[in-house]
Design a protein around this motif. Sequence first.
Motif: not given
Lengths: 755, 155
Positions: A374, A704, A708-709, A721, A727, B41, B54-56, B59-63, B92-93
């Motif tokens: 980060e 990344k 995971a999601n 990122i 992203v 996104a 996906v967005i940041n 730090g996590a990649v979020l759909p 999942k998130v």
Amino acid sequence: MDMNEIKEIFFQECEEQLAELESGLLKLNDGDRDPETVNAVFRAVHSIKGGAGAFGLDDLVSFAHVFETTLDCVRSNKLEPTQDVLKVMLKSADVLADLVTASRDGGGVDESRSRSLVKELEALAHGELPSSSGHDAPKPAAKAAPAAKVELPKPSDDSGFQPIPFSFDGFGEDDEPAVEGSLYEVIFKPRRELYSKGNEAALLLRDLSRLGEMSINCDTDALPALDRMDPEASYFSWKISIRTTRSEDDIRAVFEFAEWDCDLEVKFAEEASSNEELPMVPVPFDLSILDDSSAGEEETASERGASEEAVAAALSAAETASNVSRAARVAEKKESAAASAAAQNNAAAAAAGAGQTIRVDLDRVDRLINLVGELVINQAMLSQSVVENDATGTSAVNMGLEELQQLTREIQDSVMAIRAQPVKPVFQRMSRIVREVADMVGKSIRLVTEGENTEVDKTVIDKIAEPLTHMIRNAVDHGIESPEKREAAGKDPEGTIKLTAKHRSGRILIELADDGAGINRERVRQKAIDNDIIAADANLSDDEIDNLIFMAGFSTADKISDISGRGVGMDVVKRSIQALGGRISISSRPGYGSTFTMSLPLTLAVLDGMVVTVAGQTLVVPLTAIVETLQPEASAIHSFGANQRLISIRNSFCPLVDVGRVLNYRTTQANPVEGVALLVESEGGGQRALMVDAIQGQRQVVIKSLEANYTHVPGIAAATILGDGRVALILDVDAVVAASRGQSMKPEMSLAATG
Amino acid sequence: MSYAVKNLIQGSKELIAFRISDQEFCVNIMSVREIRGWTQATPLPHAPAYVLGVINLRGAVLPIVDLSARLGMKDAEPTARHVIIVAQMKTKVVGLLVEAVSDILTITDENIQPVPEVSSDLERQYARGILAIDKRMICMIELDALFPDTESEVA
């Protein structure tokens, strides 16, 4: 800290001890006769036994005990560690590892295997020395019991003197063995470490007193004058004479946890009366003792000890003199070995003090790595916005930013170094596999490892174990010839497999070389033709033929064994290596063996990538896949068929793949002349030119996970990122190339993304 | 007695209500991790139409899922006024794009009316009940039913 946590630490330590054990045994196998090596091996088993005992893991304890006993024979030079002996020991180490795993994860172990090994170990300990005193520890105790029973009628002979024979009987049974015990001289000199670890000499001595009757003399000679005294030092030593039926090992067991922090000498001063070599002597001897004890019940312990000593000395003088002195000699030898071991252990501990380590939960490290990722991204975002708002680029802000950039880079490198681990554990696992498989196929093979301290990211280590196992099995099964064939070829009947790891230009290079027959190119070629992998008239170089073994569905073994050769061989290995961002190649010399070379990235958390633009989207192409980049000219582009295009590069034609098209970013083919072509090497060796719109630059990116999601995306390996906080997707080059070949975009093995 | 404890005893729960075009929906507040503004996104190739990309998220990649499209309504045209509800579904998130968050409701089970018999499978799949609050109709949806095993079936 609850019990489970402590247990977890124990198992972690077990793993370390097992590694230590195995490397020690392998050193011995290579002819190392350093007593410290033997001691290290012994210590490892001993520590596992000690810990297992604390947690009540009885199976583990009992096996470790037998193992330890045999090792003790080696330690005290009673058993020569020959190849045969070490073979049993290495197998025992494997079983010990299995037992540890079984204790941790539940599940069973191969009972028959461990039982037969226990027998072998016992045979080793016994067979070589029928009358060793150190090892026969349980024997005197076992003998003492029947002896006591035999004597039971005797008190009843004396019952005339005793109004209550019953109680005397009971007394006799209980006390007799104690009275008859052997006399040991124990010199116990604690070091300061003993006290600093919270041990207490008085408690140890109290425990010792439970074993039998003893007298203690404290030696205070070493005590300096008060003004010169170090309050934390240890100055006292104790000289203890103890009469007990227990064995020397039992006495040592009292000091078990203090063993490395004190100088302990246990000397066998006098044989027990119930010595197996004097079957007739005990009768008069026991009588005298019985008289002694029944008459002088109130006699002080020391008096009785003295009288017994005199009687015993006189009786054993004739026949057991030689035996005693031999035993004493052996004991002394053992002592000096133990003492030197302790000293060396101490020295080693002191040396280790310079490079202290702590045990940290992997999750914490991962969290730190994520945070640093980060930080890197944030720093990039910050510099980008400063640059956008500051046209001159000379302000103090810019200078500060540059320093920040360097610092972040350094922090990132240091954090990555935390995760770096030596490849040693994986290499050690391989030696077990070599042993087991070689045993199975009846070959004699030694594994030589080099550079096992080469460090690489933990995730890489975890992931190379499987392909490496596969390759080792292959090398043992197919690579090395049978001993007969080797002898016929004039080679050492024992084959050698060499496993090397080294750092090369920011990557780790792992080499697996065998000195077997090498690749039978004729057979490989024929097989490839049979399996329709190549055309019958294909003209291939030796190198190309060697590399055919990486093709899917290729297995050269004539007979399919359960070890290797199910047709899912090297292609799987190659795939998994490539999934790690690595490459694998083979070189082979017929008659001299083959060498596999794997080159892997040092970490899976970051990746060097080329940032490109495709249809308005930013993508990252792994730099390892790119061979070269070029600006296509209209004259070099040739249409081929309905909608295929080829690009001619130095007179060879290469299919052109529009990345935007494959990823459905656009519906029509882009004009190649307006873009840039990236020449990539893909799985199967073929080259493809990937069409992108523009190259933005080259950058190290933090990987990344998309999974995971979300879920796996065909054609995309992972995400990252970028400096602008958005992203960007990392291209899965192999999948894109495969798609361009007309294969469907199946979820592929992804570039293992962690963090 | 604290508010939360009282709610617990009475079997009531809190819901977050949000708006998509002219309809109102709500989800259990326990599955919502945060609410944030819309950011552009990065589109994903080969993704279903309702997955915007996906967005940041720190730090996590979020759909990001266009909930309007997922519910079978017309595709959203995201603007800066749109919000993303970051919701946890099993492990999942996922970010849900909605027009606006309108309310936080505290209801008990008695407030929930059964879903009327409608022909559409889609509505029956996600709707878990209907709430009548201040003459508004709010449809309670079950996120886990909308994304069984989060998208794996559409990959």
